[in-house]
Write a protein that holds these residues in place. Sequence first.
Motif, mmCIF file in Angstrom:
data_model
loop_
_atom_site.group_PDB
_atom_site.id
_atom_site.type_symbol
_atom_site.label_atom_id
_atom_site.label_comp_id
_atom_site.label_asym_id
_atom_site.label_seq_id
_atom_site.Cartn_x
_atom_site.Cartn_y
_atom_site.Cartn_z
ATOM 1 N N CYS A 74 45.055 49.155 38.498
ATOM 2 C CA CYS A 74 44.801 50.594 38.648
ATOM 3 C C CYS A 74 45.266 51.339 37.403
ATOM 4 N N ALA A 79 44.584 56.215 39.377
ATOM 5 C CA ALA A 79 45.742 56.434 40.243
ATOM 6 C C ALA A 79 45.751 57.873 40.758
ATOM 7 N N TYR A 86 45.002 54.703 47.528
ATOM 8 C CA TYR A 86 46.140 53.874 47.128
ATOM 9 C C TYR A 86 47.382 54.183 47.966
ATOM 10 N N TYR A 115 48.478 45.553 41.689
ATOM 11 C CA TYR A 115 48.844 45.385 43.091
ATOM 12 C C TYR A 115 48.244 44.094 43.640
ATOM 13 N N ASP A 335 38.499 50.328 42.229
ATOM 14 C CA ASP A 335 38.163 51.711 41.904
ATOM 15 C C ASP A 335 36.659 51.926 41.814
#
Length: 355
Positions: A74, A79, A86, A115, A335
């Motif tokens: 990310c 973000a 998220y 992540y 994303d």
Amino acid sequence: MLSTKMPKILIAGSGITGSLVAASLLQQAKENVSNQLQLSIWEKAKGTGGRMSTSRSPHNSSCVADLGAQYITCKPHYAKEHSKEYEELLSKGVLEPLKINISNCHEHEVGTKHYVAPNGMSAIAKYFIRQSGCQPEFEHHISTITKQDNKWSVSTLQGKVELFDAVVLTIPVPQVLQLKGTVAEILENNKEMKTKLSAVEYSSRYAVGLYYDQGAELSLPFKASYLKDDPVFRYIAVDNLRRNRPELPPSVVFHTSVPFGLEHVELNIAEAEPILKEAIQRSFPGLPEPKAFKCQKWRYSQVTKSYEDQPGALELSREPPLLVGGDGFTHSNLDGCISSARKVVQQLVSKTAML
């Protein structure tokens, strides 16, 4: 504009884009409590997740391996833009920060975060599908979509036929181009759109999962690594360690390189397995014999060339609505799927009176 008071909407594909569309549509319906929504999800495979695929050992359900996407990267821009998704996934424990070092990983933009999904990457799609309240119907391979009385008649290779007021396709672009019926006619009459769809490109690769008993000694010099000079493999990871779960039985995941995948994409699994087993033995002779072995072929692994201008979603038909979305219209990561799902929902809501 859909006039029915309880529109039936079909989502084809239960990967990240499809599951996000389902969850978002349910939320839109909840906000308009005077109306209801009939939502169906048809999935070609036997389980949820698409290319975020998690596979379990046939001998021990706690020994699992992600045979698709390995971790989420990310960048700072996303973000902020996708903070809702998220924050939700992190607060629910679906995602955790990546804790191990991945050797030979290229440099990322300052502020980029990584992540993992501790329970497997398919847990991300499963989470959003639970939010939708919809149970996917598996092994539903759509073959034909035909306009009938201002609805869509959708047929599967298995012989199922059902009518819907709107259809959202979140399957790989080449599979859209293979559909028969009105979809084929639409594209035949819109040469420019068909040309742009045909220009979308994907890499191909194989993934291998090795499943071990608790306590197996793997004797690897890293927990995960990109491989620079291996003739077959590009990536290896001790999967339970990558997922921050050292207490679970170990598993090892290999991903082949793009050139190997391209050269061998037409092999079936039975033909590919002995080649891959021999390559593992040659490159990593110290690995013990696994309790179980699984090979996964990804004909459409990652998007290498997106639809022109990355629109997020594409309208094949305005009335009745027929939309196409997925990472082929953005880029291949979480994303990209979030951006596409948002665009699909935005376009569908503008056409659906009840939402």
